[in-house]
Design a protein around this motif. Structure first.
Motif, PDB file in Angstrom:
ATOM      1  N   LYS A 234      -9.094-114.571   8.218  1.00  0.00           N
ATOM      2  CA  LYS A 234     -10.001-115.487   7.521  1.00  0.00           C
ATOM      3  C   LYS A 234      -9.482-115.884   6.143  1.00  0.00           C
ATOM      4  O   LYS A 234      -9.920-116.881   5.555  1.00  0.00           O
ATOM      5  CB  LYS A 234     -11.393-114.863   7.388  1.00  0.00           C
ATOM      6  CG  LYS A 234     -11.454-113.637   6.479  1.00  0.00           C
ATOM      7  CD  LYS A 234     -12.853-113.076   6.401  1.00  0.00           C
ATOM      8  CE  LYS A 234     -12.924-111.861   5.473  1.00  0.00           C
ATOM      9  NZ  LYS A 234     -12.610-112.197   4.082  1.00  0.00           N
ATOM     10  N   ASP A 235      -8.519-115.111   5.616  1.00  0.00           N
ATOM     11  CA  ASP A 235      -7.976-115.381   4.285  1.00  0.00           C
ATOM     12  C   ASP A 235      -6.572-115.976   4.334  1.00  0.00           C
ATOM     13  O   ASP A 235      -5.900-116.081   3.300  1.00  0.00           O
ATOM     14  CB  ASP A 235      -7.946-114.095   3.449  1.00  0.00           C
ATOM     15  CG  ASP A 235      -9.344-113.597   3.105  1.00  0.00           C
ATOM     16  OD1 ASP A 235     -10.252-114.441   3.036  1.00  0.00           O
ATOM     17  OD2 ASP A 235      -9.521-112.387   2.909  1.00  0.00           O
TER      18      ASP A 235
ATOM     19  N   ASP B 150      -7.219-116.901  -7.351  1.00  0.00           N
ATOM     20  CA  ASP B 150      -7.882-116.572  -6.093  1.00  0.00           C
ATOM     21  C   ASP B 150      -7.026-116.909  -4.878  1.00  0.00           C
ATOM     22  O   ASP B 150      -7.198-116.344  -3.805  1.00  0.00           O
ATOM     23  CB  ASP B 150      -9.230-117.303  -5.990  1.00  0.00           C
ATOM     24  CG  ASP B 150      -9.057-118.817  -6.040  1.00  0.00           C
ATOM     25  OD1 ASP B 150      -8.060-119.287  -6.609  1.00  0.00           O
ATOM     26  OD2 ASP B 150      -9.927-119.523  -5.499  1.00  0.00           O
TER      27      ASP B 150
ATOM     28  N   GLU C 190      -0.600-105.218  -3.180  1.00  0.00           N
ATOM     29  CA  GLU C 190      -1.573-105.178  -4.282  1.00  0.00           C
ATOM     30  C   GLU C 190      -1.968-106.582  -4.740  1.00  0.00           C
ATOM     31  O   GLU C 190      -3.139-106.845  -5.018  1.00  0.00           O
ATOM     32  CB  GLU C 190      -0.977-104.401  -5.467  1.00  0.00           C
ATOM     33  CG  GLU C 190      -0.827-102.905  -5.219  1.00  0.00           C
ATOM     34  CD  GLU C 190      -0.095-102.214  -6.358  1.00  0.00           C
ATOM     35  OE1 GLU C 190       0.393-102.924  -7.277  1.00  0.00           O
ATOM     36  OE2 GLU C 190       0.021-100.974  -6.329  1.00  0.00           O
TER      37      GLU C 190
ATOM     38  N   HIS D 290      -2.811-109.186   6.995  1.00  0.00           N
ATOM     39  CA  HIS D 290      -3.753-109.836   6.080  1.00  0.00           C
ATOM     40  C   HIS D 290      -4.889-110.398   6.923  1.00  0.00           C
ATOM     41  O   HIS D 290      -4.652-110.905   8.027  1.00  0.00           O
ATOM     42  CB  HIS D 290      -3.050-110.950   5.301  1.00  0.00           C
ATOM     43  CG  HIS D 290      -3.765-111.361   4.059  1.00  0.00           C
ATOM     44  ND1 HIS D 290      -3.877-110.546   2.950  1.00  0.00           N
ATOM     45  CD2 HIS D 290      -4.429-112.506   3.722  1.00  0.00           C
ATOM     46  CE1 HIS D 290      -4.550-111.160   1.993  1.00  0.00           C
ATOM     47  NE2 HIS D 290      -4.915-112.356   2.447  1.00  0.00           N
ATOM     48  N   PRO D 291      -6.133-110.308   6.434  1.00  0.00           N
ATOM     49  CA  PRO D 291      -7.261-110.827   7.217  1.00  0.00           C
ATOM     50  C   PRO D 291      -7.037-112.293   7.599  1.00  0.00           C
ATOM     51  O   PRO D 291      -6.675-113.113   6.755  1.00  0.00           O
ATOM     52  CB  PRO D 291      -8.450-110.680   6.259  1.00  0.00           C
ATOM     53  CG  PRO D 291      -8.050-109.591   5.324  1.00  0.00           C
ATOM     54  CD  PRO D 291      -6.567-109.727   5.155  1.00  0.00           C
TER      55      PRO D 291
ATOM     56  N   LYS E   4      -4.093-108.643  -1.898  1.00  0.00           N
ATOM     57  CA  LYS E   4      -5.325-108.029  -1.400  1.00  0.00           C
ATOM     58  C   LYS E   4      -6.566-108.769  -1.915  1.00  0.00           C
ATOM     59  O   LYS E   4      -6.718-109.010  -3.107  1.00  0.00           O
ATOM     60  CB  LYS E   4      -5.399-106.563  -1.838  1.00  0.00           C
ATOM     61  CG  LYS E   4      -6.592-105.820  -1.245  1.00  0.00           C
ATOM     62  CD  LYS E   4      -6.590-104.353  -1.648  1.00  0.00           C
ATOM     63  CE  LYS E   4      -7.775-103.621  -1.043  1.00  0.00           C
ATOM     64  NZ  LYS E   4      -7.785-102.185  -1.438  1.00  0.00           N
ATOM     65  N   GLY E   5      -7.441-109.158  -0.975  1.00  0.00           N
ATOM     66  CA  GLY E   5      -8.687-109.824  -1.331  1.00  0.00           C
ATOM     67  C   GLY E   5      -8.531-111.273  -1.760  1.00  0.00           C
ATOM     68  O   GLY E   5      -9.470-111.880  -2.272  1.00  0.00           O
ATOM     69  N   ARG E   6      -7.335-111.821  -1.564  1.00  0.00           N
ATOM     70  CA  ARG E   6      -7.084-113.194  -1.982  1.00  0.00           C
ATOM     71  C   ARG E   6      -6.680-114.077  -0.796  1.00  0.00           C
ATOM     72  O   ARG E   6      -6.232-113.588   0.233  1.00  0.00           O
ATOM     73  CB  ARG E   6      -5.978-113.242  -3.050  1.00  0.00           C
ATOM     74  CG  ARG E   6      -6.434-112.656  -4.366  1.00  0.00           C
ATOM     75  CD  ARG E   6      -5.344-112.682  -5.427  1.00  0.00           C
ATOM     76  NE  ARG E   6      -5.917-112.332  -6.722  1.00  0.00           N
ATOM     77  CZ  ARG E   6      -6.147-111.087  -7.130  1.00  0.00           C
ATOM     78  NH1 ARG E   6      -5.841-110.066  -6.334  1.00  0.00           N
ATOM     79  NH2 ARG E   6      -6.698-110.849  -8.314  1.00  0.00           N
TER      80      ARG E   6
END
Length: 267
Positions: free
Chosen positions: A172-173, A73, A146, A169-170, A149-151
């Protein structure tokens, strides 16, 4: 005077006595030998160990505790740059990604789009031969995008790395060790090598930089402070949400007042 007549022993009894004496002497020699050698051998083994052996064998905390290279994660990233173009501007020369245990999940030399004018080897560790069969920039960029992403993305001065990758990249992440409040000093941000020395007890970047080592250091700094770090991120998010709601209410209130004035003026 006659000598007293000696009593003759039964031959079997004499043989038994001799056997008992023989076994007894063997047993006593064995016990004596055991008493002489046992403590000596035990103490000898202990003396062979250096007193400071435990101090010399310090484990490097940057070495992963397992060989699990699965995607986690949280992902740590570090990039090394080379100089390109007439202005010798920075461009991506190598990118490394590690998982939460510090195991490498992606590590590639990258061939910049523009011509390299300075390999910056003393810092980057990159040499001309490294880029001869390096990954195409766009292929490396796609792969990194890839993976992250989302991590949660962990690193030091990640803004520079993302800029070199032409990625975003967001916020918040992002977990940037150069911006984490407890790591800051009164005079501003602290270099990764100083954070590693102070908080991890290891020396890095003593010569050519190793992106694997740097990514591991940033990840370990995050993991050791993860609970407090994540709590602070949530608190900041809540604070911003409250501020946003207040602004929306204030804006709505001003709009309602403006509409009321317009109605009162017969508009």
């Amino acid at each position: 005077m006659k000598k007293p007549k000696q009593t003759q022993l039964n031959p079997n009894w004499v043989q038994l006595q001799q056997k008992l004496k023989l076994n007894g002497s063997k047993a006593s020699r064995a016990i004596k030998s055991s008493d002489e050698h046992t403590p000596e051998s035990i103490l000898g083994k202990r003396k062979e160990r250096p007193d400071d052996e435990s101090n010399d064998c310090q484990i490097n905390p940057l070495i992963p505790v397992n060989d699990d290279s699965s995607l986690t994660d949280a992902v740590g990233m570090d990039c090394e740059m080379v100089g390109v173009g007439q202005a010798n501007k920075s461009a991506l020369g190598r990118v490394t990604l590690v998982n939460k245990w510090g195991n490498v999940i992606y590590d590639e030399f990258v061939r910049p789009i523009e011509q390299v004018v300075d390999f910056r080897t003393k810092i980057s560790g990159i040499r001309p031969r490294d880029l001869k069969k390096a990954k195409d920039f766009w292929a490396a960029q796609k792969k990194v995008a890839e993976v992250i992403k989302g991590r949660i993305l962990v690193g030091h001065a990640l803004r520079n790395d993302l800029k070199a990758l032409l990625l975003s990249h967001p916020k918040k992440d992002i977990r940037d060790t150069s911006e984490y409040q407890p790591f800051l000093k009164s005079n501003g941000r602290v270099a990764l090598r100083h954070l590693a020395t102070e908080h991890l007890g290891v020396k890095i970047q003593t010569g050519e930089h190793c992106p694997i080592e740097d990514a591991r250091a940033a990840m370990l700094l995050y993991q050791r402070n993860r609970k407090e770090w994540e709590r602070s991120v949530k608190d900041q998010f809540r604070f911003k949400q409250k501020q946003k709601k207040r602004k929306q209410k204030k804006k709505q209130k001003n709009e309602d007042a403006s509409n009321a004035n317009d109605v009162g003026n017969g508009s």
